[in-house]
Design an enzyme around this catalytic site. Structure first.
Site, mmCIF file in Angstrom:
data_model
loop_
_atom_site.group_PDB
_atom_site.id
_atom_site.type_symbol
_atom_site.label_atom_id
_atom_site.label_comp_id
_atom_site.label_asym_id
_atom_site.label_seq_id
_atom_site.Cartn_x
_atom_site.Cartn_y
_atom_site.Cartn_z
ATOM 1 N N ARG A 38 20.636 -15.599 9.594
ATOM 2 C CA ARG A 38 20.908 -15.099 10.880
ATOM 3 C C ARG A 38 19.289 -14.561 11.457
ATOM 4 O O ARG A 38 19.035 -13.641 11.249
ATOM 5 C CB ARG A 38 21.392 -14.296 10.247
ATOM 6 C CG ARG A 38 22.777 -13.073 11.739
ATOM 7 C CD ARG A 38 22.810 -11.455 11.281
ATOM 8 N NE ARG A 38 23.987 -11.852 10.876
ATOM 9 C CZ ARG A 38 25.358 -11.109 10.422
ATOM 10 N NH1 ARG A 38 24.401 -9.145 10.393
ATOM 11 N NH2 ARG A 38 26.006 -11.228 9.800
ATOM 12 N N SER A 107 33.771 -15.274 12.112
ATOM 13 C CA SER A 107 34.173 -14.049 11.609
ATOM 14 C C SER A 107 35.818 -13.201 12.644
ATOM 15 O O SER A 107 35.896 -13.855 13.497
ATOM 16 C CB SER A 107 32.775 -13.523 12.669
ATOM 17 O OG SER A 107 32.007 -13.030 11.865
ATOM 18 N N LYS A 136 25.079 -4.895 11.902
ATOM 19 C CA LYS A 136 25.731 -5.436 13.138
ATOM 20 C C LYS A 136 26.864 -4.131 13.805
ATOM 21 O O LYS A 136 27.741 -3.779 12.597
ATOM 22 C CB LYS A 136 25.908 -6.050 12.283
ATOM 23 C CG LYS A 136 26.797 -7.717 13.512
ATOM 24 C CD LYS A 136 27.225 -8.535 12.599
ATOM 25 C CE LYS A 136 27.635 -9.697 14.326
ATOM 26 N NZ LYS A 136 27.913 -11.017 13.553
#
Length: 204
Positions: A38, A107, A136
């Protein structure tokens, strides 16, 4: 899927003064066999350089690499797949870029998104945040294990993410998750040992 889905977040690494390549090496030595890179760096060249390095390291260890957000970087680096969010390229469009055999994850944060994801060619459905997390900001409150159960009922593999610690991993897998995605709980003083401990815990 592997029970541990280790996420290498370059922002979290930077905040802790850690080099992501060094962390990746530690994850791999510890036994992690599925790593997501990420990287929110504004430079595509920097993202690709990091992805190239992680893919080389991971494949030498027999591990798979997923690139977050960017199918182009995933393809150019030779990664095994990509993970997309609700605001990213659609799952089926990402698969056009990467090919039919690539891993494409998506997601989801509620039942409607889970249902929509189940109708795509997604390899797995990620659900979360399961527990509260500051890593996040998804804009969603903790979803709890019920969303894991809902996603598992689709028949697709489920990756649970968001506040999953070593103490919560077993109950998350028991709820139907195929894998638990972990970021901060792996970044202890010894990430290699933490991965080993995590794997013993989820396999025990």
């Amino acid at each position: 899927m592997f029970p541990l889905y280790a996420i290498l977040d370059t922002g979290v690494c930077a905040a802790r003064g850690l080099d992501p390549r060094t962390v990746a090496d530690a994850f791999l030595r510890g036994g992690a066999r599925l790593i997501q890179v990420r990287d929110k760096s504004p430079s595509t060249a920097e993202r690709l350089a990091l992805a190239d390095d992680i893919v080389t390291r991971a494949h030498a260890a027999g591990a798979q690499v997923i690139v977050n957000d960017r199918p182009d970087v995933a393809r150019l680096s030779g990664a095994d797949g990509v993970h997309v969010g609700q605001e990213d390229l659609l799952v089926d469009d990402a698969r056009v870029v990467l090919g039919p055999d690539a891993i494409v994850g998506v997601s989801t944060h509620d039942e409607a998104q889970v249902a929509a994801a189940a109708e795509t060619s997604a390899t797995y459905i990620a659900v979360g945040p399961i527990y509260g997390t500051a890593t996040k900001d998804t804009g969603y409150s903790a979803r709890g294990l019920e969303l894991v159960r809902t996603a598992a009922a689709t028949g697709k593999p489920v990756v649970a993410i968001g506040g999953v610690t070593i103490d919560r991993a077993r109950e998350t897998l028991a709820a139907g998750a195929s894998s638990v995605a972990v970021i901060t709980d792996l970044l202890t003083n010894d990430p290699e040992a933490r991965v080993r401990e995590f794997l013993r815990h989820v396999d025990g």
